[in-house]
Design an enzyme around this catalytic site. Structure first.
Site, PDB file in Angstrom:
ATOM      1  CE  LYS A  53     -25.292 -14.493 -51.313  1.00  0.00           C
ATOM      2  NZ  LYS A  53     -24.555 -13.671 -50.418  1.00  0.00           N
ATOM      3  CD  GLN A  97     -23.204 -10.210 -51.623  1.00  0.00           C
ATOM      4  OE1 GLN A  97     -24.292 -11.018 -51.147  1.00  0.00           O
ATOM      5  NE2 GLN A  97     -22.182 -11.018 -51.704  1.00  0.00           N
ATOM      6  CG  ASP A 120     -24.751 -13.075 -44.729  1.00  0.00           C
ATOM      7  OD1 ASP A 120     -24.555 -14.134 -45.215  1.00  0.00           O
ATOM      8  OD2 ASP A 120     -24.695 -11.928 -44.952  1.00  0.00           O
TER       9      ASP A 120
HETATM   10  N1  GUN Z   1     -20.137 -11.134 -49.826  1.00  0.00           N
HETATM   11  C1  GUN Z   1     -19.348 -12.420 -50.417  1.00  0.00           C
HETATM   12  N2  GUN Z   1     -19.862 -13.479 -49.597  1.00  0.00           N
HETATM   13  C2  GUN Z   1     -21.020 -12.998 -48.964  1.00  0.00           C
HETATM   14  C3  GUN Z   1     -21.756 -13.736 -47.929  1.00  0.00           C
HETATM   15  O1  GUN Z   1     -21.772 -14.799 -47.673  1.00  0.00           O
HETATM   16  N3  GUN Z   1     -22.554 -12.858 -47.357  1.00  0.00           N
HETATM   17  C4  GUN Z   1     -22.527 -11.639 -47.565  1.00  0.00           C
HETATM   18  N4  GUN Z   1     -23.486 -10.787 -46.927  1.00  0.00           N
HETATM   19  N5  GUN Z   1     -21.854 -10.985 -48.304  1.00  0.00           N
HETATM   20  C5  GUN Z   1     -20.974 -11.747 -48.901  1.00  0.00           C
END
Ligand code: GUN
Length: 304
Positions: A53, A97, A120
């Site tokens: 990211k 996350q 998200d």
């Molecule tokens: N864990 C795995 N994929 C994601 C995601 O797209 N967003 C978040 N916040 N946690 C994750």
């Protein structure tokens, strides 16, 4: 005949190039989109996702910051950090996350994030807006699957899409997006799950088969209709003695066998994964536009 491989990396790159142009237009208005990622603990997979990211943010010109917290962080400390970020005008996007350690209630955390900063797309307000077809921050993985279908030339319109997996993060929101009116929608959707009787009966009638169940090789070639488009959302870590760390990432689909029946198929890695990250970048720019009153003047370059 072997299926065409849908290159999620290339499509995500194209989206990130569009985002970069959007970021430049915002810069001309004195706005610098900023994404804050909160990472709790030291789960290696989460660390990799967060790193990806950050890389995508750099590539698109978005400034990003990772707040790394210990596995022992308590819920009230996390809620306090989120509250401070909600109040910070320079923080346009907030992402916590997952998975979270057991002492933290995920729902409470999501609900603490300002919905306007919820990049998200997990906040109940954004989910509700999505369900009602309103403009909102959409959940990145379902939105990424939809965009991947459209941009690879497999518009869902009028097709029978069968989704395997009913999670609140992927299966259920994806069913909603694919049945919406307009670009990327207008499909007829069957949503299968662990209690569905004879899943293969359903998957064999799919024009578009999407698996998001989180089990390696769950979708066998015998479950794929000849000529179907197969989208694999699964990311499963399996032992692999030839790999440096002894493990390897695979999807939910028996790729080698299914590609002999499908018309087109996504690989893992390099399919849906990069799309999730690209859509997060789009959401961050959208959030920055919404918070700075630039959404009307600088509308999103893609459907949202
Ligand atoms: N864990 C795995 N994929 C994601 C995601 O797209 N967003 C978040 N916040 N946690 C994750």
């Amino acid at each position: 005949m072997s299926a065409r491989i849908i290159d999620g990396r290339a499509i995500a790159d194209a989206i990130e190039t569009e985002v970069r142009a959007d970021v430049a237009r915002l810069a001309a208005k004195g706005v610098a989109p900023r994404l804050i990622v909160i990472l709790i603990g030291d789960d290696p997979a989460s660390q990799t996702y967060v790193k990806n990211k950050g890389k995508a943010a750099t590539k698109t010109g978005i400034s990003s910051e990772t707040i790394a917290l210990s596995e022992q962080t308590d819920e009230s400390s996390l809620l306090k950090i989120i509250g401070d970020l909600n109040a910070r005008r320079d923080a346009h996007g907030i992402l916590v996350q997952t998975p979270l350690p057991s002492q933290i209630d995920g729902s409470r955390v999501i609900e603490a994030i300002d919905p306007a900063k919820d990049v998200d797309g997990f906040h109940p307000l954004n989910i509700g807006r999505m369900m009602s077809g309103a403009d909102c921050l959409l959940p990145c993985t379902p939105w990424g699957v939809q965009e991947l279908l459209v941009r690879s030339g497999h518009s869902p319109e009028g097709k029978h899409a069968v989704i395997v997996g009913r999670s609140s993060l992927v299966g259920r929101p994806l069913a909603n997006l694919l049945t919406r009116k307009g670009r990327g929608g207008d499909a007829t959707v069957t949503l299968c799950h662990s209690r569905t009787k004879d899943i293969a009966k359903h998957t064999l009638s799919a024009d578009i088969l999407i698996s998001a169940i989180g089990r390696p090789k769950y979708i066998t070639a015998g479950m794929v209709r000849s000529g179907a488009v197969v989208i694999d959302v699964g990311i499963n870590s399996v032992p692999d003695s030839s790999a440096k760390n002894g493990r390897r990432l695979v999807g939910d689909v028996d790729f080698e066998a299914a590609k002999e029946k499908a018309d087109a198929i996504t690989p893992v890695p390099g399919g849906v994964g990069p799309m999730t990250v690209a859509m997060l970048m789009k959401n961050t720019v959208k959030a920055a536009k919404m918070q700075t009153g630039n959404q009307e003047e600088l509308p999103d370059s893609t459907f949202s």
